[in-house]
Motif scaffolding. Structure first.
Motif, PDB file in Angstrom:
ATOM      1  N   LEU A 147       0.818  -1.215   0.000  1.00 40.20           N
ATOM      2  CA  LEU A 147       0.000   0.000   0.000  1.00 40.20           C
ATOM      3  C   LEU A 147       0.853   1.267   0.000  1.00 40.20           C
ATOM      4  O   LEU A 147       0.323   2.369  -0.160  1.00 40.20           O
ATOM      5  CB  LEU A 147      -0.908   0.009   1.231  1.00 40.20           C
ATOM      6  CG  LEU A 147      -2.004  -1.058   1.277  1.00 40.20           C
ATOM      7  CD1 LEU A 147      -2.613  -1.130   2.676  1.00 40.20           C
ATOM      8  CD2 LEU A 147      -3.078  -0.776   0.236  1.00 40.20           C
ATOM      9  N   GLY A 148       2.145   1.108   0.210  1.00 37.86           N
ATOM     10  CA  GLY A 148       3.012   2.277   0.318  1.00 37.86           C
ATOM     11  C   GLY A 148       2.885   2.986   1.660  1.00 37.86           C
ATOM     12  O   GLY A 148       3.228   4.163   1.778  1.00 37.86           O
ATOM     13  N   TRP A 149       2.397   2.263   2.669  1.00 37.02           N
ATOM     14  CA  TRP A 149       2.241   2.829   4.000  1.00 37.02           C
ATOM     15  C   TRP A 149       3.541   2.730   4.795  1.00 37.02           C
ATOM     16  O   TRP A 149       4.513   2.104   4.358  1.00 37.02           O
ATOM     17  CB  TRP A 149       1.160   2.077   4.758  1.00 37.02           C
ATOM     18  CG  TRP A 149      -0.256   2.302   4.300  1.00 37.02           C
ATOM     19  CD1 TRP A 149      -0.675   2.989   3.188  1.00 37.02           C
ATOM     20  CD2 TRP A 149      -1.439   1.823   4.954  1.00 37.02           C
ATOM     21  NE1 TRP A 149      -2.042   2.960   3.114  1.00 37.02           N
ATOM     22  CE2 TRP A 149      -2.536   2.257   4.180  1.00 37.02           C
ATOM     23  CE3 TRP A 149      -1.668   1.075   6.100  1.00 37.02           C
ATOM     24  CZ2 TRP A 149      -3.851   1.952   4.539  1.00 37.02           C
ATOM     25  CZ3 TRP A 149      -2.966   0.771   6.457  1.00 37.02           C
ATOM     26  CH2 TRP A 149      -4.052   1.217   5.690  1.00 37.02           C
ATOM     27  N   HIS A 150       3.494   3.335   5.976  1.00 38.31           N
ATOM     28  CA  HIS A 150       4.600   3.217   6.921  1.00 38.31           C
ATOM     29  C   HIS A 150       4.049   2.795   8.279  1.00 38.31           C
ATOM     30  O   HIS A 150       2.832   2.696   8.474  1.00 38.31           O
ATOM     31  CB  HIS A 150       5.376   4.529   7.024  1.00 38.31           C
ATOM     32  CG  HIS A 150       4.564   5.694   7.498  1.00 38.31           C
ATOM     33  ND1 HIS A 150       3.815   6.477   6.650  1.00 38.31           N
ATOM     34  CD2 HIS A 150       4.366   6.210   8.742  1.00 38.31           C
ATOM     35  CE1 HIS A 150       3.200   7.418   7.330  1.00 38.31           C
ATOM     36  NE2 HIS A 150       3.510   7.281   8.602  1.00 38.31           N
ATOM     37  N   VAL A 151       4.953   2.539   9.218  1.00 36.13           N
ATOM     38  CA  VAL A 151       4.555   2.143  10.561  1.00 36.13           C
ATOM     39  C   VAL A 151       5.067   3.178  11.561  1.00 36.13           C
ATOM     40  O   VAL A 151       6.178   3.690  11.431  1.00 36.13           O
ATOM     41  CB  VAL A 151       5.066   0.732  10.922  1.00 36.13           C
ATOM     42  CG1 VAL A 151       6.587   0.656  10.910  1.00 36.13           C
ATOM     43  CG2 VAL A 151       4.520   0.276  12.277  1.00 36.13           C
ATOM     44  N   VAL A 172       9.532  -1.077   5.224  1.00 37.48           N
ATOM     45  CA  VAL A 172       8.701   0.119   5.058  1.00 37.48           C
ATOM     46  C   VAL A 172       9.292   1.227   5.929  1.00 37.48           C
ATOM     47  O   VAL A 172       9.982   0.947   6.920  1.00 37.48           O
ATOM     48  CB  VAL A 172       7.238  -0.148   5.464  1.00 37.48           C
ATOM     49  CG1 VAL A 172       6.633  -1.238   4.587  1.00 37.48           C
ATOM     50  CG2 VAL A 172       7.117  -0.515   6.942  1.00 37.48           C
ATOM     51  N   PRO A 173       9.036   2.491   5.598  1.00 36.73           N
ATOM     52  CA  PRO A 173       9.474   3.563   6.501  1.00 36.73           C
ATOM     53  C   PRO A 173       8.861   3.385   7.882  1.00 36.73           C
ATOM     54  O   PRO A 173       7.735   2.898   8.027  1.00 36.73           O
ATOM     55  CB  PRO A 173       8.947   4.830   5.807  1.00 36.73           C
ATOM     56  CG  PRO A 173       8.795   4.452   4.366  1.00 36.73           C
ATOM     57  CD  PRO A 173       8.380   3.015   4.376  1.00 36.73           C
ATOM     58  N   PHE A 174       9.595   3.778   8.907  1.00 37.73           N
ATOM     59  CA  PHE A 174       9.069   3.715  10.270  1.00 37.73           C
ATOM     60  C   PHE A 174       9.341   5.035  10.974  1.00 37.73           C
ATOM     61  O   PHE A 174      10.367   5.675  10.771  1.00 37.73           O
ATOM     62  CB  PHE A 174       9.648   2.532  11.046  1.00 37.73           C
ATOM     63  CG  PHE A 174      11.144   2.499  11.142  1.00 37.73           C
ATOM     64  CD1 PHE A 174      11.811   3.077  12.216  1.00 37.73           C
ATOM     65  CD2 PHE A 174      11.904   1.875  10.156  1.00 37.73           C
ATOM     66  CE1 PHE A 174      13.193   3.040  12.302  1.00 37.73           C
ATOM     67  CE2 PHE A 174      13.293   1.825  10.235  1.00 37.73           C
ATOM     68  CZ  PHE A 174      13.938   2.411  11.311  1.00 37.73           C
ATOM     69  N   VAL A 175       8.378   5.433  11.803  1.00 39.00           N
ATOM     70  CA  VAL A 175       8.430   6.722  12.483  1.00 39.00           C
ATOM     71  C   VAL A 175       8.435   6.477  13.988  1.00 39.00           C
ATOM     72  O   VAL A 175       7.539   5.805  14.515  1.00 39.00           O
ATOM     73  CB  VAL A 175       7.220   7.599  12.101  1.00 39.00           C
ATOM     74  CG1 VAL A 175       7.323   8.970  12.761  1.00 39.00           C
ATOM     75  CG2 VAL A 175       7.091   7.743  10.585  1.00 39.00           C
ATOM     76  N   LEU A 204      15.261   4.543   6.213  1.00 39.22           N
ATOM     77  CA  LEU A 204      13.817   4.342   6.397  1.00 39.22           C
ATOM     78  C   LEU A 204      13.328   4.956   7.702  1.00 39.22           C
ATOM     79  O   LEU A 204      12.110   5.003   7.934  1.00 39.22           O
ATOM     80  CB  LEU A 204      13.482   2.851   6.394  1.00 39.22           C
ATOM     81  CG  LEU A 204      13.686   2.103   5.081  1.00 39.22           C
ATOM     82  CD1 LEU A 204      13.399   0.612   5.276  1.00 39.22           C
ATOM     83  CD2 LEU A 204      12.799   2.670   3.980  1.00 39.22           C
ATOM     84  N   ALA A 205      14.230   5.422   8.565  1.00 43.09           N
ATOM     85  CA  ALA A 205      13.862   5.888   9.898  1.00 43.09           C
ATOM     86  C   ALA A 205      13.460   7.363   9.884  1.00 43.09           C
ATOM     87  O   ALA A 205      14.154   8.206   9.318  1.00 43.09           O
ATOM     88  CB  ALA A 205      15.012   5.677  10.862  1.00 43.09           C
ATOM     89  N   LEU A 286       5.828  12.452   3.067  1.00 42.56           N
ATOM     90  CA  LEU A 286       5.444  11.188   3.682  1.00 42.56           C
ATOM     91  C   LEU A 286       3.951  10.916   3.568  1.00 42.56           C
ATOM     92  O   LEU A 286       3.547   9.760   3.435  1.00 42.56           O
ATOM     93  CB  LEU A 286       5.861  11.165   5.152  1.00 42.56           C
ATOM     94  CG  LEU A 286       5.773   9.831   5.873  1.00 42.56           C
ATOM     95  CD1 LEU A 286       6.654   8.773   5.216  1.00 42.56           C
ATOM     96  CD2 LEU A 286       6.148   9.987   7.358  1.00 42.56           C
ATOM     97  N   TYR A 287       3.131  11.944   3.606  1.00 41.44           N
ATOM     98  CA  TYR A 287       1.684  11.755   3.716  1.00 41.44           C
ATOM     99  C   TYR A 287       0.875  12.187   2.495  1.00 41.44           C
ATOM    100  O   TYR A 287      -0.246  11.710   2.325  1.00 41.44           O
ATOM    101  CB  TYR A 287       1.148  12.500   4.943  1.00 41.44           C
ATOM    102  CG  TYR A 287       1.583  11.849   6.230  1.00 41.44           C
ATOM    103  CD1 TYR A 287       0.929  10.738   6.720  1.00 41.44           C
ATOM    104  CD2 TYR A 287       2.680  12.354   6.940  1.00 41.44           C
ATOM    105  CE1 TYR A 287       1.336  10.135   7.895  1.00 41.44           C
ATOM    106  CE2 TYR A 287       3.095  11.752   8.111  1.00 41.44           C
ATOM    107  CZ  TYR A 287       2.414  10.638   8.577  1.00 41.44           C
ATOM    108  OH  TYR A 287       2.820  10.029   9.739  1.00 41.44           O
TER     109      TYR A 287
END
Length: 289
Positions: A147-151, A172-175, A204-205, A286-287
């Protein structure tokens, strides 16, 4: 259920001295209830005072925010309806971070994506229940990649090393929420904060320089959190986000005023170009990309 009540946010939002740039984004805020329309989860760890969309909008008008990322909090569990309804009324100005469980269907993930959700949040913080089912975590990561989402990872900085191998496997990118909830009394050299800085070497961070009231050991106006936020911005200026954390659930000490938090950010990003990155360019990439 281990239920406890939360303080209400400061209703007298001050107009900040700092003027935010056009398109400024509050990348971490919540909507709670109203409970008669959006009930809280039966197994919640806390019960917040209602903090509905109309109040969030009032705060944002006062402080100069034009965009927002609404983060689902554990008190609403996996029922993301309040957040989705808020996003639907925003004319594209809001995005969201959902909470899902291992039973979420592909159809539900598609519905969330269409509704403006761009990631999922997992809580590792002990007072909110501790680490999730890690098999569920891994399975969900595999499904959101397409989906191209991140966590979004809500954890304490000292837990970064415990979960380093799993974080290192993420595709995936993570925040990292709230500057990793590091404690200012330990100083910049403390091992948990150094682990967080090291983590930011991973492309990715991402990290949110919000939650100054959670980091501070001195209390309002939370100035002892500024060096930590500044170090994070310096380490990864293109992967830093800012948020109010309104309505500030589970604050044990001084309740922040959101106008003051804007001025605190100005102490971290004195350069207008850097502030543009953190408040506008980074969240847009990012969004809204």
């Amino acid at each position: 259920m281990t239920d406890r009540s939360c303080q209400a946010p400061d209703p007298a939002t001050r107009t900040p001295r700092t003027r935010l740039p056009p398109g400024a984004c509050d990348a971490h805020c919540h909507v709670f209830g109203p409970a008669d329309r959006y009930p809280y989860a039966p197994d919640r760890a806390y019960t917040p005072p209602d903090a509905p969309l109309a109040e969030l909008r009032r705060v944002h008008r006062t402080i100069g925010v034009e965009r927002a990322v609404i983060v689902q909090a554990s008190c609403h569990g996996t029922d993301n309806t309040a957040m989705l309804d808020a996003i639907a009324t925003s004319g594209g100005a809001y995005r969201g971070i959902a909470i899902v469980d291992g039973g979420v269907t592909d159809a539900e993930l598609a519905r969330l994506d269409a509704g403006g959700i761009r990631g999922v949040r997992f809580n590792f913080v002990r007072h909110l229940g501790g680490a999730p089912d890690l098999d569920v975590f891994d399975a969900v990561m595999g499904r959101i990649e397409a989906l191209g989402w991140h966590v979004v990872l809500h954890l304490d900085a000292e837990d970064i090393l415990e979960h380093a191998a799993r974080i290192g496997r993420l595709r995936v990118p993570f925040v990292i929420d709230h500057m990793g909830r590091v404690k200012a009394r330990g100083g910049l050299g403390q091992a948990p904060f150094q682990a967080l800085l090291d983590l930011l070497r991973n492309p990715l961070a991402w990290v949110k320089v919000c939650g100054a009231e959670r980091v501070s050991s001195a209390g309002a106006p939370f100035l002892d959190a500024v060096p930590f936020a500044a170090a994070l911005v310096g380490a990864a200026p293109d992967r830093v986000l800012w948020g109010t954390d309104w309505p500030h659930p589970n604050i044990a000490g001084d309740m922040p005023n959101d106008g003051d938090l804007v001025d605190l950010l100005a102490a971290v990003t004195a350069d207008a170009g850097l502030r543009q990155h953190v408040l506008v360019d980074n969240p847009a990439r990012l969004y809204w990309a």
